[in-house]
Design a protein around this motif. Structure first.
Motif, PDB file in Angstrom:
ATOM      1  N   HIS A 150       0.667  -0.942  -0.233  1.00 29.69           N
ATOM      2  CA  HIS A 150       0.127   0.396   0.292  1.00 29.69           C
ATOM      3  C   HIS A 150       1.066   1.503   0.210  1.00 29.69           C
ATOM      4  CE1 HIS A 150      -3.529   2.727   0.497  1.00 29.69           C
ATOM      5  NE2 HIS A 150      -2.801   3.251   1.546  1.00 29.69           N
ATOM      6  N   ASN A 151       0.988   2.061  -1.145  1.00 28.34           N
ATOM      7  CA  ASN A 151       1.238   3.094  -1.537  1.00 28.34           C
ATOM      8  C   ASN A 151       2.860   2.684  -1.011  1.00 28.34           C
ATOM      9  OD1 ASN A 151      -0.883   4.950  -1.184  1.00 28.34           O
ATOM     10  ND2 ASN A 151      -0.375   5.435   0.802  1.00 28.34           N
ATOM     11  N   ASN A 152       3.108   1.547  -1.530  1.00 29.08           N
ATOM     12  CA  ASN A 152       5.249   1.349  -1.989  1.00 29.08           C
ATOM     13  C   ASN A 152       5.527   1.369  -0.654  1.00 29.08           C
ATOM     14  OD1 ASN A 152       5.255   3.595  -2.442  1.00 29.08           O
ATOM     15  ND2 ASN A 152       6.832   3.242  -3.448  1.00 29.08           N
ATOM     16  N   ASN A 153       4.348   1.275   0.157  1.00 25.76           N
ATOM     17  CA  ASN A 153       5.355   1.550   1.544  1.00 25.76           C
ATOM     18  C   ASN A 153       5.405  -0.540   1.926  1.00 25.76           C
ATOM     19  OD1 ASN A 153       6.984   1.642   3.245  1.00 25.76           O
ATOM     20  ND2 ASN A 153       5.672   3.118   4.617  1.00 25.76           N
ATOM     21  N   ASP A 154       6.524  -1.090   2.828  1.00 25.10           N
ATOM     22  CA  ASP A 154       6.222  -1.931   3.245  1.00 25.10           C
ATOM     23  C   ASP A 154       6.366  -3.193   2.076  1.00 25.10           C
ATOM     24  OD1 ASP A 154       5.601  -3.171   6.386  1.00 25.10           O
ATOM     25  OD2 ASP A 154       7.428  -4.508   5.328  1.00 25.10           O
TER      26      ASP A 154
END
Lengths: 116, 112
Positions: free
Chosen positions: B95-99
């Motif tokens: 999600h939102n390229n975080n983690d």
């Protein structure tokens, strides 16, 4: 346009040493993420930086640190290397962070680190 | 916590045969789902992604994937495999390229 570039391509270190890995994102991309890929496994998220600020951190010890420079390139530093740090370290860049339609990450070829 | 399972470690198909690689995810909200391919010594290349909308997603190299919320699955398909498709395939959720979380990968071998 050049893709994500990483240096060096390969590296051999001994236990206890320190290593610095470098990444240059695609031109115009402001976000850089780092991943560790141990042989036979999928990549694991280490850090994400956007506009020089840390935006996310994975479950890695404090021996791992990173920073992003004004030109959006990034360094990953690992102190006191352990044998288990041997892996392919991947850098990925994306345009931004937190967009409602998500972000696509583009990966570099990686740096293969071997710790003896 | 978000996670991805790729049940098949290794799959062998004949050239010209159809392919389906399985991916199951666990995620609290509507997931962002990705399929990447990795050739030996290379980084990861994005094949396709799903954020919202049409649950059948078309990607590059003739690949497609279908998001099935009821089954928590995002399987990758190709109607006719080419020898150059031999590689490691990774499913990822984020999600939102975080983690972003990756599966362990499925290695595809293509028989002549």
């Amino acid at each position: 346009d050049a893709g994500v570039t990483q240096s060096p391509t390969h590296l051999i270190k001994t236990r206890g040493q320190h290593v610095t890995l470098r990444c240059s994102p695609i031109s115009g991309h402001k976000s850089v993420s780092w991943y560790q890929q141990v042989l036979g496994q999928g990549p694991q998220f280490i850090f994400q930086y956007y506009e020089k600020e840390e935006r996310g951190r994975g479950n890695f010890p404090d021996r791992f640190s990173a920073r992003q420079f004004p030109n959006y390139s990034s360094e990953l530093n690992v102190n006191a290397l352990l044998l288990g740090d041997s892996a392919l370290y991947l850098c990925a860049s994306s345009l931004g962070w937190g967009r409602s339609d998500g972000e696509t990450q583009y990966f570099g070829p990686g740096t293969r680190l071997l710790v003896l | 916590a978000q996670s991805v399972t790729q049940p098949d470690i290794h799959i062998t198909v004949s050239e010209g045969a159809s392919l389906e690689l399985r991916c199951n995810y666990s995620y609290g909200a509507t997931p962002y789902l990705f399929w990447y391919v990795q050739s030996p010594g290379q980084g990861l290349q994005l094949l396709l992604k799903y954020f919202s909308g049409d649950t059948l997603v078309q990607g590059i190299k003739g690949f497609e994937a279908e998001f099935k919320r009821s089954q928590s699955s995002f399987n990758l398909r190709k109607p006719s495999v080419h020898w150059s498709d031999a590689a490691e395939y990774f499913c990822a959720v984020g999600h939102n390229n975080n983690d972003m979380r990756f599966g362990a990968g499925t290695r595809l071998t293509v028989k002549p």
